[in-house]
Design a protein around this motif. Structure first.
Motif, PDB file in Angstrom:
ATOM      1  N   ILE A  40       0.834  -1.206   0.000  1.00 17.39           N
ATOM      2  CA  ILE A  40       0.000   0.000   0.000  1.00 17.39           C
ATOM      3  C   ILE A  40       0.867   1.253   0.000  1.00 17.39           C
ATOM      4  O   ILE A  40       0.591   2.220  -0.728  1.00 17.39           O
ATOM      5  CB  ILE A  40      -0.958   0.002   1.210  1.00 17.39           C
ATOM      6  CG1 ILE A  40      -2.050  -1.056   1.016  1.00 17.39           C
ATOM      7  CG2 ILE A  40      -1.588   1.377   1.424  1.00 17.39           C
ATOM      8  CD1 ILE A  40      -2.840  -1.364   2.272  1.00 17.39           C
ATOM      9  N   GLN A  41       1.944   1.239   0.809  1.00 18.35           N
ATOM     10  CA  GLN A  41       2.835   2.401   0.844  1.00 18.35           C
ATOM     11  C   GLN A  41       3.501   2.622  -0.513  1.00 18.35           C
ATOM     12  O   GLN A  41       3.658   3.765  -0.955  1.00 18.35           O
ATOM     13  CB  GLN A  41       3.899   2.221   1.922  1.00 18.35           C
ATOM     14  CG  GLN A  41       4.789   3.453   2.118  1.00 18.35           C
ATOM     15  CD  GLN A  41       3.998   4.699   2.431  1.00 18.35           C
ATOM     16  OE1 GLN A  41       3.228   4.741   3.387  1.00 18.35           O
ATOM     17  NE2 GLN A  41       4.161   5.736   1.611  1.00 18.35           N
ATOM     18  N   LEU A  43       2.171   1.852  -3.408  1.00 23.15           N
ATOM     19  CA  LEU A  43       1.137   2.411  -4.278  1.00 23.15           C
ATOM     20  C   LEU A  43       0.906   3.895  -3.995  1.00 23.15           C
ATOM     21  O   LEU A  43       0.666   4.688  -4.913  1.00 23.15           O
ATOM     22  CB  LEU A  43      -0.171   1.636  -4.110  1.00 23.15           C
ATOM     23  CG  LEU A  43      -0.209   0.209  -4.660  1.00 23.15           C
ATOM     24  CD1 LEU A  43      -1.580  -0.413  -4.415  1.00 23.15           C
ATOM     25  CD2 LEU A  43       0.124   0.176  -6.157  1.00 23.15           C
ATOM     26  N   ILE A  44       0.976   4.279  -2.716  1.00 24.53           N
ATOM     27  CA  ILE A  44       0.824   5.694  -2.358  1.00 24.53           C
ATOM     28  C   ILE A  44       1.961   6.515  -2.953  1.00 24.53           C
ATOM     29  O   ILE A  44       1.747   7.617  -3.482  1.00 24.53           O
ATOM     30  CB  ILE A  44       0.772   5.861  -0.823  1.00 24.53           C
ATOM     31  CG1 ILE A  44      -0.533   5.276  -0.275  1.00 24.53           C
ATOM     32  CG2 ILE A  44       0.898   7.327  -0.418  1.00 24.53           C
ATOM     33  CD1 ILE A  44      -0.609   5.209   1.235  1.00 24.53           C
ATOM     34  N   TYR A  60      -4.959   3.825  -9.240  1.00 24.71           N
ATOM     35  CA  TYR A  60      -4.214   3.542  -8.014  1.00 24.71           C
ATOM     36  C   TYR A  60      -5.040   3.841  -6.763  1.00 24.71           C
ATOM     37  O   TYR A  60      -4.931   3.134  -5.761  1.00 24.71           O
ATOM     38  CB  TYR A  60      -2.896   4.327  -7.997  1.00 24.71           C
ATOM     39  CG  TYR A  60      -1.873   3.783  -8.979  1.00 24.71           C
ATOM     40  CD1 TYR A  60      -1.513   2.444  -8.934  1.00 24.71           C
ATOM     41  CD2 TYR A  60      -1.288   4.593  -9.933  1.00 24.71           C
ATOM     42  CE1 TYR A  60      -0.582   1.923  -9.842  1.00 24.71           C
ATOM     43  CE2 TYR A  60      -0.369   4.092 -10.843  1.00 24.71           C
ATOM     44  CZ  TYR A  60      -0.021   2.753 -10.795  1.00 24.71           C
ATOM     45  OH  TYR A  60       0.881   2.244 -11.684  1.00 24.71           O
ATOM     46  N   ARG A  61      -5.864   4.904  -6.822  1.00 24.81           N
ATOM     47  CA  ARG A  61      -6.735   5.191  -5.677  1.00 24.81           C
ATOM     48  C   ARG A  61      -7.657   4.013  -5.393  1.00 24.81           C
ATOM     49  O   ARG A  61      -7.883   3.634  -4.244  1.00 24.81           O
ATOM     50  CB  ARG A  61      -7.574   6.445  -5.962  1.00 24.81           C
ATOM     51  CG  ARG A  61      -6.819   7.763  -5.884  1.00 24.81           C
ATOM     52  CD  ARG A  61      -7.779   8.939  -5.822  1.00 24.81           C
ATOM     53  NE  ARG A  61      -7.120  10.186  -6.120  1.00 24.81           N
ATOM     54  CZ  ARG A  61      -7.123  10.779  -7.306  1.00 24.81           C
ATOM     55  NH1 ARG A  61      -7.777  10.200  -8.322  1.00 24.81           N
ATOM     56  NH2 ARG A  61      -6.503  11.920  -7.491  1.00 24.81           N
ATOM     57  N   ILE A  64      -5.584   1.124  -3.932  1.00 18.64           N
ATOM     58  CA  ILE A  64      -5.213   1.424  -2.543  1.00 18.64           C
ATOM     59  C   ILE A  64      -6.395   1.199  -1.615  1.00 18.64           C
ATOM     60  O   ILE A  64      -6.247   0.580  -0.545  1.00 18.64           O
ATOM     61  CB  ILE A  64      -4.693   2.876  -2.422  1.00 18.64           C
ATOM     62  CG1 ILE A  64      -3.332   3.000  -3.109  1.00 18.64           C
ATOM     63  CG2 ILE A  64      -4.605   3.300  -0.959  1.00 18.64           C
ATOM     64  CD1 ILE A  64      -2.854   4.424  -3.287  1.00 18.64           C
ATOM     65  N   LYS A  65      -7.571   1.667  -2.019  1.00 21.97           N
ATOM     66  CA  LYS A  65      -8.755   1.495  -1.178  1.00 21.97           C
ATOM     67  C   LYS A  65      -9.071   0.021  -0.963  1.00 21.97           C
ATOM     68  O   LYS A  65      -9.378  -0.421   0.152  1.00 21.97           O
ATOM     69  CB  LYS A  65      -9.966   2.201  -1.792  1.00 21.97           C
ATOM     70  CG  LYS A  65     -11.221   2.123  -0.918  1.00 21.97           C
ATOM     71  CD  LYS A  65     -12.405   2.792  -1.555  1.00 21.97           C
ATOM     72  CE  LYS A  65     -13.600   2.777  -0.609  1.00 21.97           C
ATOM     73  NZ  LYS A  65     -13.949   1.426  -0.131  1.00 21.97           N
ATOM     74  N   TYR A  67      -7.048  -2.643  -1.130  1.00 23.62           N
ATOM     75  CA  TYR A  67      -6.063  -3.307  -0.274  1.00 23.62           C
ATOM     76  C   TYR A  67      -6.153  -2.803   1.168  1.00 23.62           C
ATOM     77  O   TYR A  67      -5.975  -3.576   2.116  1.00 23.62           O
ATOM     78  CB  TYR A  67      -4.650  -3.111  -0.820  1.00 23.62           C
ATOM     79  CG  TYR A  67      -4.382  -3.900  -2.082  1.00 23.62           C
ATOM     80  CD1 TYR A  67      -4.554  -5.286  -2.104  1.00 23.62           C
ATOM     81  CD2 TYR A  67      -3.955  -3.275  -3.255  1.00 23.62           C
ATOM     82  CE1 TYR A  67      -4.306  -6.023  -3.257  1.00 23.62           C
ATOM     83  CE2 TYR A  67      -3.705  -4.005  -4.415  1.00 23.62           C
ATOM     84  CZ  TYR A  67      -3.890  -5.374  -4.411  1.00 23.62           C
ATOM     85  OH  TYR A  67      -3.650  -6.107  -5.555  1.00 23.62           O
ATOM     86  N   MET A  68      -6.455  -1.515   1.350  1.00 28.60           N
ATOM     87  CA  MET A  68      -6.600  -0.980   2.705  1.00 28.60           C
ATOM     88  C   MET A  68      -7.814  -1.593   3.405  1.00 28.60           C
ATOM     89  O   MET A  68      -7.760  -1.909   4.600  1.00 28.60           O
ATOM     90  CB  MET A  68      -6.721   0.542   2.671  1.00 28.60           C
ATOM     91  CG  MET A  68      -5.427   1.263   2.361  1.00 28.60           C
ATOM     92  SD  MET A  68      -5.560   3.065   2.421  1.00 28.60           S
ATOM     93  CE  MET A  68      -5.659   3.338   4.185  1.00 28.60           C
TER      94      MET A  68
END
Length: 247
Positions: A40-41, A43-44, A60-61, A64-65, A67-68
Motif C-alpha cells: 500500500i505504501q 502504491l501511495i 491507483y486510488r 489502494i482502497k 487493499y486498505m
C-alpha cells in the motif's frame, strides 16, 4: 521520485501485493498484513509520482482502497481472535525449502514494545545449535524492538558440557554489552520447544531453532545467509495469549 522510476515501483508493488494475497489465502494473516502495508505504501508513493496522469491516479486510488479495506479486515479478525484467546496460525516448512530465516519466521510477531523473550529448547547444546541461538539473538538485536532480557531454558550437554557453558557464557557477556541480559537455566526433563514474547505471541516449532540443514560446505550458498539455507521439514504453530507465562 520521477516518472522514470514508476515502472520499477509498479513492479515492486505488484510483487509485494501478490505475496500478500498468497499469504492471506493460506491463512498466514500477520505476514500478509505486513506485505499489504508495504505494498500500500508503494502504491501511495506511485500515486504521488503520477501527478500528470489522472487515469492512472484513479486506478491507483481504487487499488489502494481495496487493499486498505482488506488490511483493516485482517486487523479486525486478528484482534478479535487475540481477545478471545483463539488465535492460531500454522506454517508448514517443506523438506529442502528455503526462505525461512529467523527474520522471516519471527519478525511479523515482533512489536516496538517487546522487552522480554523466553526460549525453551532442549537442543541448544552442539556447536551448530549454539550458532543458531546466537543468530536468533542477533535477529532480536536488529529488530525494531527494545528487548532487555532473553531467558533460555535448555538441557545440559553431558558429553561436552564445557563447550556449551563456555559458549553461552561468552554470548551472555556479549549481549550484556548490548544492554541485554541473558538468563540461562538448565533442565534434565525439558522436552517441549517454544518461544514466547511478552507481547503475547507464542511460536512453537516442531524442531525448535534447529530446523536448518547442514550446509554442503563452508563456501556454499546458504552457509552465511539463512534465507538461502535448506530446511528440514517442520511445522510452525503461532498462538496469541493475553498472559505470557514465565519459565
Amino acid at each position: 521520485m520521477t516518472q522514470n522510476h514508476l515502472p520499477g515501483m509498479e513492479s515492486s508493488a505488484i510483487s509485494v501485493l501478490k505475496r500478500a494475497v498468497e499469504l492471506d489465502q493460506s491463512g498466514r494473516f500477520i505476514e500478509s498484513l505486513v506485505c499489504y502495508q508495504e505494498g500500500i505504501q508503494l502504491l501511495i508513493d506511485i500515486l504521488k509520482a503520477a501527478m500528470n496522469d489522472e487515469s492512472k491516479r484513479g486506478h491507483y486510488r481504487e487499488k489502494i482502497k481495496g487493499y486498505m479495506d482488506r488490511a483493516e479486515q485482517i486487523k479486525a479478525h486478528v484482534n478479535k481472535a487475540k481477545e478471545d484467546a483463539k488465535y492460531h496460525e500454522q506454517v508448514k516448512i517443506a523438506e529442502d525449502a528455503t526462505g525461512y530465516s529467523y527474520e522471516v519466521v519471527f519478525k511479523p510477531y515482533i512489536s516496538d514494545a517487546l522487552k522480554e523473550v523466553w526460549v525453551e529448547d532442549p537442543y541448544i547444546r552442539h556447536t551448530h545449535q549454539l550458532y543458531n541461538f546466537l543468530r536468533f539473538c542477533e535477529m532480536l538485536l536488529k529488530a525494531p524492538c527494545k528487548v532487555k532480557t532473553i531467558h533460555l531454558l535448555t538441557s545440559s550437554e553431558e558429553s561436552d558440557g564445557g563447550q556449551q557453558k563456555s559458549a553461552l557464557a561468552e554470548l551472555k557477556h556479549s549481549l550484556s554489552a548490548q544492554g541485554i541480559n541473558l538468563d540461562i537455566q538448565y533442565s534434565s526433563t525439558i522436552h517441549d520447544r517454544e518461544i514466547r514474547f511478552d507481547n503475547g505471541w507464542i511460536i512453537k516449532i516442531g524442531r525448535g531453532l534447529d530446523y536448518f540443514k547442514r550446509p554442503k560446505g563452508r563456501f556454499s550458498v546458504g552457509y552465511c545467509d539463512y534465507d538461502l539455507r535448506e530446511c528440514h521439514e517442520t511445522t510452525v504453530d503461532i498462538f496469541h495469549t493475553e498472559h505470557t507465562k514465565t519459565l
